[in-house]
Scaffold this active site. Structure first.
Site, mmCIF file in Angstrom:
data_model
loop_
_atom_site.group_PDB
_atom_site.id
_atom_site.type_symbol
_atom_site.label_atom_id
_atom_site.label_comp_id
_atom_site.label_asym_id
_atom_site.label_seq_id
_atom_site.Cartn_x
_atom_site.Cartn_y
_atom_site.Cartn_z
ATOM 1 N N GLY A 159 3.287 -3.259 14.097
ATOM 2 C CA GLY A 159 2.492 -4.444 13.779
ATOM 3 C C GLY A 159 3.370 -5.639 13.488
ATOM 4 N N VAL A 213 -0.373 2.250 17.940
ATOM 5 C CA VAL A 213 -0.025 3.350 17.036
ATOM 6 C C VAL A 213 -1.162 4.346 16.855
ATOM 7 C CG1 VAL A 213 1.695 1.968 15.816
ATOM 8 C CG2 VAL A 213 -0.650 2.111 14.923
ATOM 9 N N ASN A 249 3.468 -0.672 9.369
ATOM 10 C CA ASN A 249 2.704 -1.828 8.908
ATOM 11 C C ASN A 249 1.414 -2.052 9.690
ATOM 12 O OD1 ASN A 249 2.353 -4.745 7.834
ATOM 13 N ND2 ASN A 249 2.531 -4.999 10.045
ATOM 14 N N TYR A 298 -11.850 0.637 5.091
ATOM 15 C CA TYR A 298 -10.469 0.163 4.967
ATOM 16 C C TYR A 298 -9.838 0.704 3.693
ATOM 17 C CZ TYR A 298 -6.611 -3.140 4.276
ATOM 18 O OH TYR A 298 -5.386 -3.704 4.052
ATOM 19 N N LYS A 348 -6.499 3.166 3.342
ATOM 20 C CA LYS A 348 -5.297 2.837 2.577
ATOM 21 C C LYS A 348 -5.069 3.829 1.432
ATOM 22 C CE LYS A 348 -3.989 -0.700 4.999
ATOM 23 N NZ LYS A 348 -2.737 -0.675 5.777
#
Length: 260
Positions: free
Chosen positions: A12, A63, A89, A156, A160
Site C-alpha cells: 500500500g 495483497v 500497510n 473494518y 484491525k
C-alpha cells in the site's frame, strides 16, 4: 542512516501512510520495494525515492491474492538479495453504519486487511527464517481494532482487531527466529481515505467539513490529527536498531485519542 544495507517491502505504498513509510525507510538508508495495487502510484513512490538518492523498486501487487503476494516477495528478494523488513500497510474501508454493512463489504475489507496482512507476514517470515538472521515485521492496525467508537465501520474494526491478534501470536512464534513483530495503531490520520470518510460523515450528519474537523480535533487530547509522517516515524523506529528488543506490541499513534 540507521537502516543502511537493509531491504524493506512496504505494501500500500502508493499513497498516504504507505507512501510516507516508504519514504522514511528510504531516508533511513533502506532499499525499498514500494508495492501497491495501483501500479502508477507504486511507480510514483518509487520514483520519489530514487529522486531523493535512494534505491527503490516498484511492484504491482494485490495483497488479497496469495499468488500476487508470492510474486511480490520473490521480486523484491531477487532485486535486493534478501528481505529484512516488511511493513504490511495496505488496507481498505468505507464509512458504513453497522446496519448497512453487507457481505460484499465484509469480504472486501477482510480480504485485504486481515487475509492480506496474514499471508504477507507469513510469506516474508519464510524468507527471514531462511536467511537465518532475523527480521522485522510491522503491521499497520488501527485504534479501531481496540474498540475506538469513531471507526469507519464494524467490519473494518474487526479486521484491525484481527491484525492486532495476529501480531501478538506471530511475535510469540517467530521470536525464536529473531524476528520482531509489532503493530502500529494509527488514530485519525489525514489521508485521502480519511478525508473521504469525513466528507461522508459530514453529509450524513448535516454539518460542514470545518465543523466536523473542529469537533474531531476537540476529542483528541493533543488537539490534532495525525499526518502520515507521524505513522512513518514510528515505523522507522520499529525497523531500526533501537527497537531490537520490542516485539508483540501494538503501539498507538493517535494524539491520546485512546490510551490503552
Amino acid at each position: 542512516m540507521e537502516l543502511q544495507g537493509k531491504n524493506a517491502v512496504v505494501t500500500g505504498a502508493g499513497r498516504g501512510i504507505g507512501r510516507a513509510i516508504a519514504l522514511q525507510l528510504a531516508d533511513a538508508g533502506a532499499r525499498v520495494a514500494a508495492a501497491d495495487i495501483d501500479p502508477d502510484h507504486a511507480d510514483d513512490t518509487s520514483a520519489a525515492i530514487q529522486e531523493s538518492g535512494g534505491e527503490s523498486l516498484s511492484i504491482h501487487a494485490d495483497v488479497g491474492d496469495l499468488a500476487a503476494i508470492n510474486r511480490m516477495i520473490l521480486e523484491a528478494r531477487d532485486a535486493f538479495g534478501r528481505i529484512d523488513v516488511i511493513v504490511n500497510n495496505a488496507g481498505v474501508t468505507r464509512f458504513l453504519d453497522i446496519m448497512d454493512v453487507e457481505e460484499a463489504d465484509w469480504d472486501r475489507i477482510h480480504r485485504v486487511n486481515a487475509k492480506g496482512v496474514f499471508f504477507c507476514m507469513q510469506r516474508a517470515a519464510r524468507e527471514m527464517i531462511d536467511q537465518g538472521d532475523g527480521g522485522r515485521i510491522i503491521n499497520i492496525a488501527s485504534i479501531a481494532g481496540k474498540g475506538y467508537a469513531g471507526t469507519s465501520n464494524a467490519a473494518y474494526a474487526a479486521s484491525k482487531g484481527a491484525v492486532i491478534s495476529m501480531t501478538m501470536i506471530a511475535a510469540h512464534q517467530l521470536g525464536k527466529h529473531n524476528i520482531n513483530v509489532n503493530a502500529i495503531c494509527p488514530g485519525v490520520t489525514m489521508t485521502d481515505l480519511s478525508i473521504t470518510n469525513m466528507h461522508q460523515r459530514a453529509e450524513r450528519t448535516g454539518v460542514s467539513i470545518d465543523e466536523m474537523r473542529a469537533a474531531r480535533d476537540r476529542r483528541i487530547p493533543i488537539g490534532r490529527a495525525n499526518e502520515p509522517e507521524d505513522i512513518a516515524d514510528m515505523a522507522r523506529f520499529l525497523a531500526g536498531p533501537g527497537a531490537r528488543n520490542i516485539t508483540g506490541q501494538t503501539l498507538n499513534v493517535d494524539g491520546g485519542l485512546i490510551m490503552h
